[in-house]
Design an enzyme around this catalytic site. Structure first.
Site, PDB file in Angstrom:
ATOM      1  N   ASP A 223     -12.248   0.751   6.632  1.00 53.74           N
ATOM      2  CA  ASP A 223     -12.465   0.132   5.321  1.00 53.74           C
ATOM      3  C   ASP A 223     -13.776  -0.658   5.268  1.00 53.74           C
ATOM      4  OD1 ASP A 223     -11.735  -0.391   2.713  1.00 53.74           O
ATOM      5  OD2 ASP A 223     -10.133  -1.801   3.210  1.00 53.74           O
TER       6      ASP A 223
ATOM      7  N   ASP B 180      -9.627  -0.151  -4.855  1.00 55.35           N
ATOM      8  CA  ASP B 180      -8.169  -0.086  -4.815  1.00 55.35           C
ATOM      9  C   ASP B 180      -7.557   0.057  -6.207  1.00 55.35           C
ATOM     10  OD1 ASP B 180      -8.501  -0.505  -2.132  1.00 55.35           O
ATOM     11  OD2 ASP B 180      -7.692  -2.539  -2.114  1.00 55.35           O
TER      12      ASP B 180
END
Length: 473
Positions: free
Chosen positions: A186, A251
């Site tokens: 990430d 997200d």
């Protein structure tokens, strides 16, 4: 019942138009021929639906067990997100699991016994608290391979230092020994925004380092890179040469306990996928990384998920069409009957096997262009045999992120011709979910409420083929 033949209409066999270039996805750098299917914990972690205190093996293992039983083993990866590891490595700065929360080797063995796979989450850099430790097998201190601070306890790595790769190698070797099968990497740049963090401008070297380390580890591990990644050609080349999947946007989570997501976030992510598909088509004849649209929030009822049943269906069909990871973000212990029926639909998952090779691309109804539109059509393929998958959607009113502007939240008819899609008919098609048969000479149409979608799997009809069916245009 009237039996129709090509002679009746004076038609030739369906052929692929020269103006359609299929969006092909080949074998990934890690050797995968299709993307991962499974579940990730961030959906229930992000907004405190599952508290940080309860993020442990005791509460996560039942989620994975429910995936094995309720979802009949059709989804296999069980991925732990942020919080599974200690803040600080072992004597060589290698990532350690938080033994107060997880016994990773034990957990991996449990998953493997029931045909599942273990996923873990990592972020760039070595731990700043490990500066005075030595990289395994070297006389180099971790501080010597670092140059800058991410502000979340990690350092910028010097990718040109000869011992930096050895740090990657030691971590991948440890993951392989535990039985890890999937890594989510990430906070990568360029592309990811920096909310409250000090991301370096370019961390593409992380992807290269992890890819090389996995190849040396002796274990096949799927590398999924995140989150919104730069899609200019130089960086797209790095992603597709070193990762098995790449995120297309930030997200989907609302970061509240419930609902998990919202329709405007779905609209935005689909638009980002459209941009990904257009870029991939312009750069490559075959790309080698799968797009990742983030976790599917389709397993739970609206009060948890934040989506109506029609919107859940649309998410499921789009994630399939996009050749994306079918990784769930739901509470698997509270799946409702509709969520189960979607996720276990064998015809839909068979379509996903097709789109794993031919990801969908936008073809606007009426023009065949690739612009963002409220009433949209997409096509996957064609395969060498001429098989295609078509998705029709009414996205409803643009809630500020879909890209088309305006729109109406009303039932509308989406009509697309084979010419718009870049092929020529006739085709015999089946609705992927309902299996209703449609035979069409000119194209497809569907009356769709706002937020609804239909997907069709279509096979070209050959000269002299007889069919008996209700004729539809």
């Amino acid at each position: 019942m009237t039996v129709l033949t090509f002679a009746t209409f004076g038609l030739l066999a369906a052929t692929v138009s020269a103006n359609l270039k299929a969006l092909k996805i080949g074998t990934t750098p890690g050797g995968y021929t299709k993307p991962a299917r499974g579940w990730g914990s961030w959906g229930i972690q992000s907004g405190g639906y599952l508290s940080s205190d309860d993020f442990n093996q005791q509460h996560i293992q039942p989620q994975c067990d429910a995936m094995a039983s309720t979802l009949r083993g059709l989804y296999t990866v069980c991925a732990l997100d942020s919080g599974w590891s200690f803040d600080g490595g072992d004597e060589n700065g290698v990532i350690r699991y938080n033994s107060d929360k997880f016994d990773i080797p034990n957990f991996a063995n449990h998953l493997h016994r029931q045909g599942q796979q273990l996923g873990v989450y990592v972020v760039p850099g070595a731990f700043t608290s490990d500066y005075d430790k030595y990289v395994a097998g070297t006389k180099t201190k971790i501080r010597d391979i670092c140059d800058g601070d991410y502000s979340f306890g990690r350092c910028y790595l010097k990718y040109d230092h000869p011992d930096t790769q050895k740090w990657f190698d030691s971590n991948a070797k440890q993951f392989a020994a535990w039985g890890v099968d999937y890594i989510k990497l990430d906070f990568l740049t360029p592309g990811s925004p920096s909310p409250g963090t000090n991301l370096r401008p370019d961390s593409a070297g992380e992807v290269i380092g992890w890819h090389k380390a996995i190849a040396k580890s002796g274990r096949k591990i799927f590398l999924d890179i995140s989150w919104k990644l730069d899609r200019s050609k130089p960086y797209f080349d790095v992603w597709e040469q070193n990762s098995d999947a790449m995120r297309v946007d930030v997200d989907l989570n609302t970061y509240s306990s419930t609902p998990f997501t919202s329709w405007d976030r779905i609209q935005k992510t689909i638009e980002q996928y459209r941009q990904w598909a257009v870029a991939a088509l312009s750069y490559y004849d075959v790309t080698h990384t799968h797009p990742d649209l983030d976790d599917m929030m389709v397993g739970n009822a609206q009060n948890i998920t934040g989506l109506t049943d029609e919107q859940r269906r649309t998410v499921f069909l789009h994630w399939i069409g996009a050749s994306a990871l079918l990784k769930l973000g739901s509470d698997l212990t509270k799946l409702d009957s509709y969520g189960i029926s979607l996720l276990t639909n064998t015809h839909a998952l068979s379509a996903a096997d097709f789109t794993a090779q031919y990801a969908m691309q936008p073809r606007n109804p009426g023009s065949g262009r690739s612009d963002p539109q409220q009433l949209q059509s997409w096509i996957s393929g064609p395969s060498p045999s001429g098989e295609i998958i078509v998705l029709l959607t009414n996205y409803g009113k643009d809630q500020g992120s879909g890209g088309w502007g305006g729109g109406h939240d009303s039932t509308q008819t989406v009509t697309v011709s084979w010419r718009d899609l870049g092929v020529s008919g006739p085709f015999i098609c089946r609705d992927v979910l309902s299996q209703q048969v449609v035979v069409s000479l000119l194209g497809l149409k569907a009356s769709l409420t706002a937020g609804a979608s239909n997907m069709y799997r279509c096979t070209r009809l050959l000269p002299g083929h007889h069919f008996a069916s209700r004729y539809r245009v």
